[in-house]
Design a protein around this motif. Structure first.
Motif, mmCIF file in Angstrom:
data_model
loop_
_atom_site.group_PDB
_atom_site.id
_atom_site.type_symbol
_atom_site.label_atom_id
_atom_site.label_comp_id
_atom_site.label_asym_id
_atom_site.label_seq_id
_atom_site.Cartn_x
_atom_site.Cartn_y
_atom_site.Cartn_z
ATOM 1 N N UNK A 53 -4.322 -4.917 -0.910
ATOM 2 C CA UNK A 53 -3.125 -4.990 -1.767
ATOM 3 C C UNK A 53 -2.234 -3.806 -1.412
ATOM 4 N N UNK A 54 -1.008 -4.106 -0.985
ATOM 5 C CA UNK A 54 -0.063 -3.065 -0.562
ATOM 6 C C UNK A 54 1.149 -3.104 -1.490
ATOM 7 N N UNK A 58 -7.390 4.421 -6.420
ATOM 8 C CA UNK A 58 -8.838 4.446 -6.673
ATOM 9 C C UNK A 58 -9.408 3.036 -6.794
ATOM 10 N N UNK A 59 -8.560 2.081 -7.170
ATOM 11 C CA UNK A 59 -9.009 0.681 -7.263
ATOM 12 C C UNK A 59 -8.987 -0.013 -5.896
ATOM 13 N N UNK A 60 -8.477 0.698 -4.870
ATOM 14 C CA UNK A 60 -8.502 0.124 -3.520
ATOM 15 C C UNK A 60 -7.162 -0.313 -2.981
ATOM 16 N N UNK A 61 -6.104 -0.191 -3.791
ATOM 17 C CA UNK A 61 -4.774 -0.591 -3.307
ATOM 18 C C UNK A 61 -4.215 0.458 -2.337
ATOM 19 N N UNK A 62 -3.247 0.033 -1.532
ATOM 20 C CA UNK A 62 -2.536 0.963 -0.642
ATOM 21 C C UNK A 62 -1.131 1.152 -1.197
ATOM 22 N N UNK A 63 -0.792 2.395 -1.536
ATOM 23 C CA UNK A 63 0.568 2.721 -1.969
ATOM 24 C C UNK A 63 1.373 3.063 -0.729
ATOM 25 N N UNK A 64 2.356 2.237 -0.430
ATOM 26 C CA UNK A 64 3.213 2.450 0.742
ATOM 27 C C UNK A 64 4.657 2.461 0.265
ATOM 28 N N UNK A 65 5.073 3.564 -0.381
ATOM 29 C CA UNK A 65 6.416 3.589 -0.964
ATOM 30 C C UNK A 65 7.496 3.355 0.081
#
Ligand SMILES: Cc1cc2nc3c(=O)[nH]c(=O)nc-3n(C[C@H](O)[C@H](O)[C@H](O)COP(=O)(O)O)c2cc1C
Length: 200
Positions: free
Chosen positions: A122-123, A144-151
């Motif tokens: 999830x991105x 921490x839940x495994x998502x990727x933050x790609x601002x």
């Protein structure tokens, strides 16, 4: 490949358009959901009265399926639909918060919650400035839940001279995160350094 893509009401509809064009060019099936404010952004920033799938795809022979934002009974709401990742681009602070709290009242947040529970990619391409303390907490919870933050945070080290090049930087990064090949000229190459940009 099957990629779930969501457009929400944050500025940056061009990022969504370029990303989806890249998916379609690579032969990816795109499963698209657009929030009501996302539709407004498509209108305000891309001049679309309603979602124009060929224009988003960059070709009339597209592979985009549009889903109803309110249909939480759609196949995207179920873990039994196998896909290769979900990208929310652009992602509003509102949708960021919904995802961070595991809400599922619309198809975007529900599909994101399912993507996380199934441990798929999830991105989130969040766009806001400055960030609130709540946004920053949500970044941490989601990471921490495994998502990727790609601002939506384009670099300028390639010395872009057009808006297209700035947009391509972000779209290319997203395609790289999904291991999808693309022809966007977004890689640092010390043998091909362009001159610094002079502002008007
Ligand atoms: C023109 C316009 C631009 C906006 N830009 C942003 C933005 O960049 N980031 C953001 O978090 N919200 C932005 N908003 C506010 C969101 O659209 C609003 O919070 C909305 O509830 C988001 O709903 P959604 O997450 O369901 O799309 C903008 C709204 C409008 C009308």
């Amino acid at each position: 490949m099957d990629i779930v893509t969501a457009i929400t009401g944050a500025s940056g509809a061009l990022y969504a358009q370029r990303f989806i064009t890249g998916l379609v060019a690579a032969g990816v099936r795109v499963h698209l959901v657009i929030s009501p404010l996302g539709r407004r952004l498509l209108h305000d920033e891309l001049g679309m009265e309603s979602p124009d799938l060929p224009a988003l795809a960059g070709t009339p022979s597209h592979t985009i399926t549009l889903y109803n934002y309110n249909d939480v009974g759609s196949k995207l709401a179920s873990g039994s639909f196998l896909h290769d990742g979900m990208v929310i681009v652009p992602c509003s602070s509102n949708t960021l918060a919904e995802c961070a709290h595991g809400l599922g009242g619309n198809l975007i947040s529900r599909a994101a919650a399912v993507t996380l529970k199934e441990r798929r990619k999830l991105i989130l391409v969040h766009r806001e400035m400055p960030l609130s303390p709540i946004d920053i907490t949500n970044y941490q919870v989601l990471t921490q839940a495994g998502a990727i933050l790609a601002p939506a945070n384009p670099g300028f080290y390639l010395n872009p001279t057009t808006v297209t090049e700035v947009v391509d930087f972000v779209a290319g990064k997203l395609l790289d995160l999904l291991n999808i090949p693309h022809a966007l000229d977004t890689r640092w190459d010390p043998k091909n350094v362009r001159p610094p940009v002079k502002l008007d």
